[in-house]
Design a protein around this motif. Structure first.
Motif, PDB file in Angstrom:
ATOM      1  N   GLU A  54       0.826  -1.213   0.000  1.00 15.16           N
ATOM      2  CA  GLU A  54       0.000   0.000   0.000  1.00 15.16           C
ATOM      3  C   GLU A  54       0.856   1.257   0.000  1.00 15.16           C
ATOM      4  N   ARG A  55       1.944   1.237   0.725  1.00 13.84           N
ATOM      5  CA  ARG A  55       2.815   2.416   0.767  1.00 13.84           C
ATOM      6  C   ARG A  55       3.527   2.631  -0.565  1.00 13.84           C
ATOM      7  N   ALA A  56       3.923   1.561  -1.215  1.00 18.43           N
ATOM      8  CA  ALA A  56       4.552   1.695  -2.537  1.00 18.43           C
ATOM      9  C   ALA A  56       3.559   2.272  -3.537  1.00 18.43           C
ATOM     10  N   VAL A  57       2.321   1.795  -3.500  1.00 13.20           N
ATOM     11  CA  VAL A  57       1.283   2.314  -4.395  1.00 13.20           C
ATOM     12  C   VAL A  57       1.041   3.800  -4.118  1.00 13.20           C
ATOM     13  N   TYR A  58       0.971   4.172  -2.847  1.00 12.49           N
ATOM     14  CA  TYR A  58       0.764   5.573  -2.473  1.00 12.49           C
ATOM     15  C   TYR A  58       1.897   6.451  -3.009  1.00 12.49           C
TER      16      TYR A  58
END
Length: 91
Positions: A54-58
């Protein structure tokens, strides 16, 4: 700044491969304690994997927003420069 967001996303992506190892941990023995500990470790690894993804996508989304904003800024600047030059002004 866009590159920094992408670099951070890449770091999360690298960490994601390590987290998958945690998420697939097996107990060292066949006893109940080994299996129970391994299950807790897998759950933790699964939560870590989800969070890193999720953090990479963000981060990638933020980089894309910055890139879009820079493109709009450059277009607006070019338009205004053209308008000023057409009226005989200079920058």
């Amino acid at each position: 700044m866009m590159h920094e967001w992408n670099d951070l996303a890449n770091e999360f992506q690298d960490d994601l491969s390590r987290a998958r190892v945690i998420a697939t941990t097996e107990g060292p023995g066949l006893d109940y304690a080994s299996g129970g500990n391994a299950e807790l470790i897998r759950q933790s690894g699964s939560a870590l994997t989800s969070t890193l993804y999720e953090r990479a996508v963000y981060c990638r989304a933020m980089a894309a927003k910055i890139q879009a904003a820079l493109g709009k800024y450059a277009t607006a600047e070019e338009t205004h420069s053209t308008e000023i030059n057409q009226t005989g002004g200079s920058l």
